[in-house]
Motif scaffolding. Structure first.
Motif, mmCIF file in Angstrom:
data_model
loop_
_atom_site.group_PDB
_atom_site.id
_atom_site.type_symbol
_atom_site.label_atom_id
_atom_site.label_comp_id
_atom_site.label_asym_id
_atom_site.label_seq_id
_atom_site.Cartn_x
_atom_site.Cartn_y
_atom_site.Cartn_z
ATOM 1 N N SER A 12 18.225 22.501 54.475
ATOM 2 C CA SER A 12 16.976 22.156 54.653
ATOM 3 C C SER A 12 16.633 23.024 55.748
ATOM 4 C CB SER A 12 17.023 20.807 55.152
ATOM 5 O OG SER A 12 17.736 19.861 54.244
ATOM 6 N N GLY A 13 16.991 24.224 56.016
ATOM 7 C CA GLY A 13 16.762 25.080 56.924
ATOM 8 C C GLY A 13 15.187 25.423 56.696
ATOM 9 N N LEU A 14 15.063 25.793 55.486
ATOM 10 C CA LEU A 14 13.657 26.252 55.071
ATOM 11 C C LEU A 14 12.750 25.316 54.470
ATOM 12 C CD1 LEU A 14 14.259 29.763 54.068
ATOM 13 C CD2 LEU A 14 13.279 29.240 56.211
ATOM 14 N N GLY A 15 13.080 23.734 54.526
ATOM 15 C CA GLY A 15 12.358 22.785 54.228
ATOM 16 C C GLY A 15 10.945 23.020 54.620
ATOM 17 N N CYS A 16 10.911 23.344 55.999
ATOM 18 C CA CYS A 16 9.422 23.820 56.276
ATOM 19 C C CYS A 16 9.703 25.322 56.697
ATOM 20 C CB CYS A 16 9.205 23.113 57.695
ATOM 21 S SG CYS A 16 8.711 21.583 57.347
ATOM 22 N N ASP A 17 8.878 26.131 55.858
ATOM 23 C CA ASP A 17 9.086 27.564 55.867
ATOM 24 C C ASP A 17 8.064 28.228 56.868
ATOM 25 O OD1 ASP A 17 6.696 27.194 54.358
ATOM 26 O OD2 ASP A 17 7.429 28.140 52.477
ATOM 27 N N ASP A 18 7.456 27.488 57.806
ATOM 28 C CA ASP A 18 6.664 28.142 58.614
ATOM 29 C C ASP A 18 6.893 27.534 59.945
ATOM 30 O OD1 ASP A 18 4.650 29.891 59.779
ATOM 31 O OD2 ASP A 18 2.845 29.015 58.832
ATOM 32 N N TRP A 19 6.125 28.063 61.001
ATOM 33 C CA TRP A 19 6.133 27.553 62.406
ATOM 34 C C TRP A 19 5.102 27.849 63.131
ATOM 35 C CZ3 TRP A 19 6.560 28.996 67.330
ATOM 36 C CH2 TRP A 19 7.149 27.997 68.426
ATOM 37 N N PRO A 20 4.332 27.026 64.119
ATOM 38 C CA PRO A 20 4.689 25.401 64.229
ATOM 39 C C PRO A 20 4.357 24.722 62.831
ATOM 40 C CG PRO A 20 2.717 26.122 65.344
ATOM 41 C CD PRO A 20 3.229 27.398 64.786
ATOM 42 N N ASN A 21 3.588 25.001 62.086
ATOM 43 C CA ASN A 21 2.934 24.296 60.929
ATOM 44 C C ASN A 21 4.337 24.121 60.009
ATOM 45 O OD1 ASN A 21 0.661 24.074 61.735
ATOM 46 N ND2 ASN A 21 -0.221 25.701 60.279
ATOM 47 N N CYS A 22 4.480 23.121 59.361
ATOM 48 C CA CYS A 22 5.560 23.148 58.220
ATOM 49 C C CYS A 22 5.415 24.024 57.157
ATOM 50 C CB CYS A 22 5.558 21.565 57.625
ATOM 51 S SG CYS A 22 7.203 21.388 56.626
ATOM 52 N N ASN A 23 4.209 24.196 56.563
ATOM 53 C CA ASN A 23 3.942 25.251 55.492
ATOM 54 C C ASN A 23 2.502 25.723 55.759
ATOM 55 O OD1 ASN A 23 2.495 23.515 54.143
ATOM 56 N ND2 ASN A 23 4.400 22.662 53.445
#
Length: 309
Positions: free
Chosen positions: A36-47
């Motif tokens: 799940s390391g790229l379950g959210c592929d952006d930061w600080p937003n999830c995507n």
């Protein structure tokens, strides 16, 4: 009684922060082991579309991990503030509190950069090791604000053989943590299926890691032999060392078992949790053995806990 409350509050925050970082470390392992390391592929937003996204299992796992990171930030900040509220000032309480805060904040940045660089193994490795730094600072803060802190000075003694052996044990344990992250960064559990891995031969790095663990266990055995039949004042150190040896042997057994069984996720997660516990025990043992009593520090701690009654 106000100063007593200040020291007590500081210690409570130090313990909560340390436990929180330990839980966060294990949670980070779960993120990686579930892919799940790229379950959210952006930061600080999830995507690119949502700040929070739990539309998939991987995104939900990563989102919970990020939420936990934010929650841990609260006692970490309060600990740093509390360090400046203890009166009269006790030397040795402020810097570990600030160290926890800075390392936790830095780890948040490293985690974000790791996501933006598609989980580069060096950044994932740094993410774990920075958590170990935070834990070390937290253990120091808890130790120096304990009710028995008057038995410890703010200077260290390296003259005795147990002190030198404990320092060697701490160094070898730290090296074992580093080599362990290299093994992880070379192995299959990257946090996502198609991300970059270290190009080392997994057998070679595993052997190097194993050698550092064996060396640490050997030093622990030598330290136990040195402390045998010592004064009653060393009973707490002997008990702490016995616990360290037990967890160290258990950790070794889990490590070998996972390696020869295709590194199943459950055993890898157990290995991460035990490594975190062992590092906490290592830091406690180091502080108990190396720091020596001084009347000046005893007096300051007495004043800090009795002033403004």
């Amino acid at each position: 009684m106000a100063a007593l409350r200040d020291v007590t509050r500081y210690r409570q925050l130090a313990i909560v922060t340390t436990v929180g970082v330990c839980l966060l470390t294990v949670a980070g392992g779960i993120v990686r082991l579930t892919g799940s390391g790229l379950g959210c592929d952006d930061w600080p937003n999830c995507n690119s579309e949502r700040f929070v996204d739990v539309s998939s299992g991987h995104a939900a796992i990563e989102q919970v991990n990020r939420l936990l990171s934010g929650v841990i930030g609260v006692p970490t900040l309060l600990l740093a503030i509390s360090a400046f509220r203890v009166r009269p000032r006790v030397i040795g309480l402020r810097w570990p509190a600030i160290g926890v805060l800075v390392s936790v904040l830095a780890n948040g940045v490293v985690g974000g950069v790791a996501v933006r660089t598609d989980l580069h193994p060096a950044l994932v490795q740094s993410h774990f090791l920075l958590a170990m730094v935070s834990i070390a600072f937290g253990v120091v803060a808890a130790h120096r604000s304990s009710s028995s802190a008057g038995q410890s000075s703010r200077t260290t003694s390296w003259r005795s053989r147990p002190s030198r052996l404990t320092a060697a044990l701490t160094s070898l344990t730290a090296i074992a943590l580093v080599t362990g992250t290299v093994v992880t960064g070379t192995g299959p559990h990257a946090g996502e299926q198609d991300v970059r891995r270290f190009s080392f031969d997994i057998s070679n790095v595993a052997r190097i890691h194993s050698a550092t663990v064996i060396a640490a266990l050997a030093v622990a055995g030598l330290l136990a032999w040195t402390l045998r039949g010592g004064a009653d004042s060393a009973a707490a150190v002997r008990a702490a060392l016995s616990g360290w040896i037990f967890v160290g042997l258990l950790q070794s057994a889990v490590g070998y078992t996972q390696y020869f069984n295709g590194v199943p996720e459950l055993l890898v997660g157990t290995h991460i949790a035990l490594a975190t516990v062992l590092w906490v025990m290592t830091m406690r043992l180091f502080l108990m053995t190396v720091e020596t009593p001084t009347p000046e520090y005893n007096t300051k701690m007495m004043l800090a806990t009795t002033a403004r009654v």
